[in-house]
Design a protein around this motif. Structure first.
Motif, PDB file in Angstrom:
ATOM      1  N   MET A 106       0.867  -1.175   0.000  1.00 23.01           N
ATOM      2  CA  MET A 106       0.000   0.000   0.000  1.00 23.01           C
ATOM      3  C   MET A 106       0.904   1.226   0.000  1.00 23.01           C
ATOM      4  O   MET A 106       1.910   1.281   0.714  1.00 23.01           O
ATOM      5  CB  MET A 106      -0.954   0.010   1.191  1.00 23.01           C
ATOM      6  CG  MET A 106      -0.324  -0.156   2.557  1.00 23.01           C
ATOM      7  SD  MET A 106      -1.590  -0.171   3.878  1.00 23.01           S
ATOM      8  CE  MET A 106      -0.603  -0.559   5.321  1.00 23.01           C
ATOM      9  N   ASN A 107       0.553   2.185  -0.860  1.00 21.98           N
ATOM     10  CA  ASN A 107       1.298   3.443  -0.920  1.00 21.98           C
ATOM     11  C   ASN A 107       0.602   4.459  -0.032  1.00 21.98           C
ATOM     12  O   ASN A 107      -0.613   4.648  -0.118  1.00 21.98           O
ATOM     13  CB  ASN A 107       1.366   3.973  -2.355  1.00 21.98           C
ATOM     14  CG  ASN A 107       2.118   5.287  -2.432  1.00 21.98           C
ATOM     15  OD1 ASN A 107       1.517   6.348  -2.609  1.00 21.98           O
ATOM     16  ND2 ASN A 107       3.423   5.239  -2.296  1.00 21.98           N
ATOM     17  N   LEU A 108       1.370   5.096   0.845  1.00 20.01           N
ATOM     18  CA  LEU A 108       0.818   6.025   1.819  1.00 20.01           C
ATOM     19  C   LEU A 108       1.384   7.421   1.583  1.00 20.01           C
ATOM     20  O   LEU A 108       2.598   7.617   1.612  1.00 20.01           O
ATOM     21  CB  LEU A 108       1.144   5.562   3.240  1.00 20.01           C
ATOM     22  CG  LEU A 108       0.673   4.150   3.611  1.00 20.01           C
ATOM     23  CD1 LEU A 108       1.206   3.751   4.976  1.00 20.01           C
ATOM     24  CD2 LEU A 108      -0.849   4.047   3.558  1.00 20.01           C
ATOM     25  N   GLN A 109       0.489   8.383   1.328  1.00 17.65           N
ATOM     26  CA  GLN A 109       0.852   9.791   1.239  1.00 17.65           C
ATOM     27  C   GLN A 109       0.580  10.402   2.614  1.00 17.65           C
ATOM     28  O   GLN A 109      -0.547  10.356   3.095  1.00 17.65           O
ATOM     29  CB  GLN A 109       0.022  10.499   0.173  1.00 17.65           C
ATOM     30  CG  GLN A 109       0.083   9.857  -1.208  1.00 17.65           C
ATOM     31  CD  GLN A 109       1.429  10.033  -1.862  1.00 17.65           C
ATOM     32  OE1 GLN A 109       2.077  11.056  -1.691  1.00 17.65           O
ATOM     33  NE2 GLN A 109       1.867   9.033  -2.608  1.00 17.65           N
ATOM     34  N   VAL A 110       1.617  10.958   3.230  1.00 19.69           N
ATOM     35  CA  VAL A 110       1.531  11.353   4.629  1.00 19.69           C
ATOM     36  C   VAL A 110       1.803  12.842   4.802  1.00 19.69           C
ATOM     37  O   VAL A 110       2.727  13.393   4.179  1.00 19.69           O
ATOM     38  CB  VAL A 110       2.539  10.548   5.485  1.00 19.69           C
ATOM     39  CG1 VAL A 110       2.401  10.904   6.963  1.00 19.69           C
ATOM     40  CG2 VAL A 110       2.337   9.050   5.273  1.00 19.69           C
ATOM     41  N   THR A 183      -8.072   5.698   0.299  1.00 18.94           N
ATOM     42  CA  THR A 183      -8.551   5.716   1.676  1.00 18.94           C
ATOM     43  C   THR A 183      -7.861   6.837   2.431  1.00 18.94           C
ATOM     44  O   THR A 183      -6.620   6.905   2.441  1.00 18.94           O
ATOM     45  CB  THR A 183      -8.260   4.370   2.376  1.00 18.94           C
ATOM     46  OG1 THR A 183      -8.923   3.326   1.661  1.00 18.94           O
ATOM     47  CG2 THR A 183      -8.753   4.394   3.822  1.00 18.94           C
ATOM     48  N   ASP A 184      -8.628   7.732   3.040  1.00 20.55           N
ATOM     49  CA  ASP A 184      -8.084   8.847   3.806  1.00 20.55           C
ATOM     50  C   ASP A 184      -8.312   8.617   5.294  1.00 20.55           C
ATOM     51  O   ASP A 184      -9.417   8.251   5.701  1.00 20.55           O
ATOM     52  CB  ASP A 184      -8.744  10.172   3.404  1.00 20.55           C
ATOM     53  CG  ASP A 184      -8.410  10.584   1.981  1.00 20.55           C
ATOM     54  OD1 ASP A 184      -9.110  11.463   1.467  1.00 20.55           O
ATOM     55  OD2 ASP A 184      -7.475  10.025   1.392  1.00 20.55           O
ATOM     56  N   THR A 185      -7.285   8.828   6.087  1.00 18.56           N
ATOM     57  CA  THR A 185      -7.418   8.798   7.546  1.00 18.56           C
ATOM     58  C   THR A 185      -6.835  10.087   8.110  1.00 18.56           C
ATOM     59  O   THR A 185      -5.801  10.569   7.632  1.00 18.56           O
ATOM     60  CB  THR A 185      -6.688   7.591   8.158  1.00 18.56           C
ATOM     61  OG1 THR A 185      -5.364   7.512   7.629  1.00 18.56           O
ATOM     62  CG2 THR A 185      -7.414   6.290   7.859  1.00 18.56           C
ATOM     63  N   LEU A 203      -5.933  20.599   7.339  1.00 15.24           N
ATOM     64  CA  LEU A 203      -6.475  19.785   6.254  1.00 15.24           C
ATOM     65  C   LEU A 203      -6.260  20.454   4.897  1.00 15.24           C
ATOM     66  O   LEU A 203      -5.936  19.792   3.912  1.00 15.24           O
ATOM     67  CB  LEU A 203      -7.960  19.522   6.477  1.00 15.24           C
ATOM     68  CG  LEU A 203      -8.309  18.491   7.550  1.00 15.24           C
ATOM     69  CD1 LEU A 203      -9.821  18.412   7.721  1.00 15.24           C
ATOM     70  CD2 LEU A 203      -7.750  17.129   7.189  1.00 15.24           C
ATOM     71  N   THR A 204      -6.434  21.764   4.838  1.00 20.60           N
ATOM     72  CA  THR A 204      -6.244  22.481   3.576  1.00 20.60           C
ATOM     73  C   THR A 204      -4.803  22.349   3.091  1.00 20.60           C
ATOM     74  O   THR A 204      -4.547  22.074   1.909  1.00 20.60           O
ATOM     75  CB  THR A 204      -6.612  23.957   3.740  1.00 20.60           C
ATOM     76  OG1 THR A 204      -7.987  24.069   4.112  1.00 20.60           O
ATOM     77  CG2 THR A 204      -6.375  24.728   2.449  1.00 20.60           C
ATOM     78  N   GLN A 209      -1.731  18.866  -1.815  1.00 19.21           N
ATOM     79  CA  GLN A 209      -0.858  18.104  -2.695  1.00 19.21           C
ATOM     80  C   GLN A 209      -1.546  16.854  -3.215  1.00 19.21           C
ATOM     81  O   GLN A 209      -1.269  16.401  -4.323  1.00 19.21           O
ATOM     82  CB  GLN A 209       0.420  17.725  -1.951  1.00 19.21           C
ATOM     83  CG  GLN A 209       1.237  18.943  -1.521  1.00 19.21           C
ATOM     84  CD  GLN A 209       2.533  18.547  -0.843  1.00 19.21           C
ATOM     85  OE1 GLN A 209       3.222  17.632  -1.258  1.00 19.21           O
ATOM     86  NE2 GLN A 209       2.881  19.261   0.219  1.00 19.21           N
ATOM     87  N   TRP A 210      -2.475  16.283  -2.441  1.00 19.94           N
ATOM     88  CA  TRP A 210      -3.207  15.130  -2.924  1.00 19.94           C
ATOM     89  C   TRP A 210      -4.075  15.509  -4.113  1.00 19.94           C
ATOM     90  O   TRP A 210      -4.140  14.806  -5.110  1.00 19.94           O
ATOM     91  CB  TRP A 210      -4.101  14.574  -1.823  1.00 19.94           C
ATOM     92  CG  TRP A 210      -3.368  14.078  -0.617  1.00 19.94           C
ATOM     93  CD1 TRP A 210      -2.020  13.871  -0.511  1.00 19.94           C
ATOM     94  CD2 TRP A 210      -3.930  13.714   0.645  1.00 19.94           C
ATOM     95  NE1 TRP A 210      -1.711  13.409   0.751  1.00 19.94           N
ATOM     96  CE2 TRP A 210      -2.861  13.308   1.478  1.00 19.94           C
ATOM     97  CE3 TRP A 210      -5.220  13.704   1.150  1.00 19.94           C
ATOM     98  CZ2 TRP A 210      -3.063  12.875   2.782  1.00 19.94           C
ATOM     99  CZ3 TRP A 210      -5.418  13.290   2.446  1.00 19.94           C
ATOM    100  CH2 TRP A 210      -4.353  12.870   3.245  1.00 19.94           C
ATOM    101  N   LYS A 211      -4.728  16.675  -4.016  1.00 18.34           N
ATOM    102  CA  LYS A 211      -5.619  17.096  -5.100  1.00 18.34           C
ATOM    103  C   LYS A 211      -4.835  17.405  -6.368  1.00 18.34           C
ATOM    104  O   LYS A 211      -5.328  17.217  -7.471  1.00 18.34           O
ATOM    105  CB  LYS A 211      -6.404  18.333  -4.667  1.00 18.34           C
ATOM    106  CG  LYS A 211      -7.356  18.054  -3.491  1.00 18.34           C
ATOM    107  CD  LYS A 211      -8.003  19.343  -3.004  1.00 18.34           C
ATOM    108  CE  LYS A 211      -8.910  19.082  -1.800  1.00 18.34           C
ATOM    109  NZ  LYS A 211      -9.506  20.319  -1.281  1.00 18.34           N
ATOM    110  N   ALA A 212      -3.585  17.880  -6.199  1.00 13.68           N
ATOM    111  CA  ALA A 212      -2.776  18.231  -7.356  1.00 13.68           C
ATOM    112  C   ALA A 212      -2.153  17.005  -8.006  1.00 13.68           C
ATOM    113  O   ALA A 212      -1.706  17.044  -9.139  1.00 13.68           O
ATOM    114  CB  ALA A 212      -1.667  19.207  -6.938  1.00 13.68           C
ATOM    115  N   ALA A 213      -2.097  15.880  -7.258  1.00 13.54           N
ATOM    116  CA  ALA A 213      -1.412  14.697  -7.770  1.00 13.54           C
ATOM    117  C   ALA A 213      -2.260  13.994  -8.824  1.00 13.54           C
ATOM    118  O   ALA A 213      -3.471  14.077  -8.825  1.00 13.54           O
ATOM    119  CB  ALA A 213      -1.129  13.739  -6.613  1.00 13.54           C
TER     120      ALA A 213
END
Length: 213
Positions: A106-110, A183-185, A203-204, A209-213
């Motif tokens: 699983m790839n995790l963006q942190v 999946t977001d936590t 959160l903003t 960066q997630w939205k831009a990816a």
């Protein structure tokens, strides 16, 4: 997006929930792992001695030995006065872990945020903390909790927030096979749990960066 529930510390400040400690894995028996991988290949109808597979069991064992051996180094803090009121967010951390239910990656963006008082944490240490808890059989929810707890212990304060977006191959390549599923936590502690403006700021910044990816 999920968030954890928090108990409240004296003074009305929400404290990070303390879950049961998940023990670190024992040292890897690479010889035994290689033997078992060879048996697995045979059970799958392959010849583990054929060209191309002859070295596979040892390579897989070496991978597990390296991946499941977390870096034990501690985080470094630097003394800095008059820093109260700042929000520090470290994002863009991308790392891999293994789902303990199917042993698939699983790839995790942190992203992690905290409110410094008289010390700041060395920025690279956030990545080391995340890597340490990713380098084992995991579930995303527990990973989020463990990263937040360690950062809180390092800074000596519950004023920590952690957001994680996971891409799970156990959902993308098996079962429902939904490649775009994410999946977001989110875990908020201290002032992040009691101050909605601060929580929204985190959160903003963390999800941009997630939205831009």
């Amino acid at each position: 997006m999920t968030s954890a529930l928090y108990s409240h510390a004296p003074g009305g400040r929400a404290a990070l929930p303390q879950q049961g400690r998940h023990p670190l894995p024992k040292p890897i028996d690479t010889g035994r792992v290689a033997e078992l991988i060879g048996q697995l290949l045979a059970a799958l109808g392959e010849d583990p001695t054929r060209e191309g597979l002859a070295g596979t069991p040892a390579r897989v064992a070496a991978f597990y030995d390296a991946f499941l051996s977390p870096d034990p180094s501690n985080a470094t803090c630097f003394t800095e006065t008059n820093l109260s009121g700042q929000l520090v967010v470290v994002g863009g951390m991308s790392l891999w872990s293994l789902c303990e239910h199917h042993m698939l990656p699983m790839n995790l963006q942190v992203a992690a945020g905290y409110l410094p008082r008289n010390e700041v944490v060395g920025l690279s240490k956030f990545g080391r903390i995340a890597q340490r808890h990713a380098g084992r059989l995991q579930v995303q929810e527990r990973f989020t909790q463990q990263v937040a707890e360690e950062i809180a212990n390092v800074i000596g304060s519950p004023d920590v927030a952690v957001a994680v977006r996971g891409t799970h191959l156990c959902m993308s390549m098996r079962g429902v096979r939904m490649e775009q599923a994410r999946t977001d936590t989110v875990l908020d502690g201290g002032r992040f749990a009691t101050d909605p403006v601060l929580s929204q700021q985190f959160l903003t910044l963390s999800t941009s960066q997630w939205k831009a990816a």
